[in-house]
Design a protein around this motif. Structure first.
Motif, PDB file in Angstrom:
ATOM      1  N   UNK A   1      28.337  20.497  58.615  1.00 19.97           N
ATOM      2  CA  UNK A   1      27.331  19.450  59.554  1.00 19.97           C
ATOM      3  C   UNK A   1      27.067  18.487  58.637  1.00 19.97           C
ATOM      4  N   UNK A   2      26.916  18.349  57.308  1.00 22.10           N
ATOM      5  CA  UNK A   2      26.598  17.436  56.505  1.00 22.10           C
ATOM      6  C   UNK A   2      27.816  16.469  56.300  1.00 22.10           C
ATOM      7  N   UNK A   3      29.007  17.200  56.313  1.00 18.27           N
ATOM      8  CA  UNK A   3      30.171  16.349  56.041  1.00 18.27           C
ATOM      9  C   UNK A   3      30.741  15.564  57.018  1.00 18.27           C
ATOM     10  N   UNK A   4      30.486  16.315  58.243  1.00 17.41           N
ATOM     11  CA  UNK A   4      30.832  15.369  59.455  1.00 17.41           C
ATOM     12  C   UNK A   4      29.958  14.299  59.705  1.00 17.41           C
ATOM     13  N   UNK A   5      28.922  14.460  59.435  1.00 13.22           N
ATOM     14  CA  UNK A   5      27.765  13.548  59.670  1.00 13.22           C
ATOM     15  C   UNK A   5      27.835  12.302  58.577  1.00 13.22           C
ATOM     16  N   UNK A   6      28.216  12.578  57.481  1.00 12.35           N
ATOM     17  CA  UNK A   6      28.593  11.552  56.425  1.00 12.35           C
ATOM     18  C   UNK A   6      29.745  10.846  56.877  1.00 12.35           C
ATOM     19  N   UNK A   7      30.797  11.342  57.577  1.00 11.79           N
ATOM     20  CA  UNK A   7      32.114  10.493  57.784  1.00 11.79           C
ATOM     21  C   UNK A   7      31.652   9.705  58.993  1.00 11.79           C
ATOM     22  N   UNK A   8      30.693  10.259  59.986  1.00 13.28           N
ATOM     23  CA  UNK A   8      30.429   9.635  61.331  1.00 13.28           C
ATOM     24  C   UNK A   8      29.728   8.346  60.508  1.00 13.28           C
ATOM     25  N   UNK A   9      28.535   8.501  59.727  1.00 14.98           N
ATOM     26  CA  UNK A   9      27.941   7.158  59.153  1.00 14.98           C
ATOM     27  C   UNK A   9      28.723   6.272  58.586  1.00 14.98           C
ATOM     28  N   UNK A  10      29.859   6.603  57.921  1.00 13.00           N
ATOM     29  CA  UNK A  10      30.581   5.448  57.349  1.00 13.00           C
ATOM     30  C   UNK A  10      31.697   5.234  57.604  1.00 13.00           C
ATOM     31  N   UNK A  11      32.627   6.055  58.587  1.00 12.58           N
ATOM     32  CA  UNK A  11      33.763   5.854  59.165  1.00 12.58           C
ATOM     33  C   UNK A  11      33.881   6.133  60.487  1.00 12.58           C
ATOM     34  N   UNK A  12      34.778   6.861  60.975  1.00 13.69           N
ATOM     35  CA  UNK A  12      35.114   7.221  62.439  1.00 13.69           C
ATOM     36  C   UNK A  12      35.504   8.607  62.524  1.00 13.69           C
ATOM     37  N   UNK A  13      34.607   9.256  63.629  1.00  8.50           N
ATOM     38  CA  UNK A  13      35.325  10.630  63.832  1.00  8.50           C
ATOM     39  C   UNK A  13      35.721  10.839  65.392  1.00  8.50           C
TER      40      UNK A  13
END
Length: 119
Positions: free
Chosen positions: A64-76
């Motif tokens: 959950x932390x990894x997906x949130x980090x990518x969503x915050x700075x990239x695109x998911x």
């Protein structure tokens, strides 16, 4: 500026080590300043759904932390067909996560200087 990175994760809790590797690479690339597009396909599609617990793996960051980090700075992105097969709609997704199909993935993966990785 670093080149774009497209990471496709094709598994979830069914293969936690491989899934976590892909998520870790994507999150690390975001923190390094890369333009990252993370694609959640197959069982990984569930990782883009709000209110669903991810999975934990010893010695690894929570999904959950990894997906949130990518969503915050990239695109998911959750794959269109994968979402449809699982009854996932746009309304089910985490903030910042979208649903898109193969043509969008191919466009991103074939962009000039892009690097695509599949886990």
């Amino acid at each position: 500026m670093s080149r774009p990175l497209v990471v496709k994760v094709t598994c979830g809790a069914d293969d936690p080590e491989r899934a976590n590797q892909g998520l870790t690479v994507a999150a690390t690339a975001v923190s390094a300043g890369a333009a990252v597009s993370l694609w959640l396909t197959g069982e990984a599609a569930w990782l883009g759904v709000a209110g669903r617990e991810g999975f934990t793996l010893p010695q690894a960051a929570p999904t959950t932390d990894l997906v949130a980090a990518v969503a915050a700075g990239g695109r998911v992105t959750v794959c269109t067909q994968c979402a449809a097969r699982r009854g996932i709609t746009e309304a089910d997704l985490l903030p910042g996560v979208r649903i898109a199909g193969a043509s969008t993935f191919v466009e991103e993966a074939l962009a000039p200087e892009a690097q695509a990785l599949v886990y």
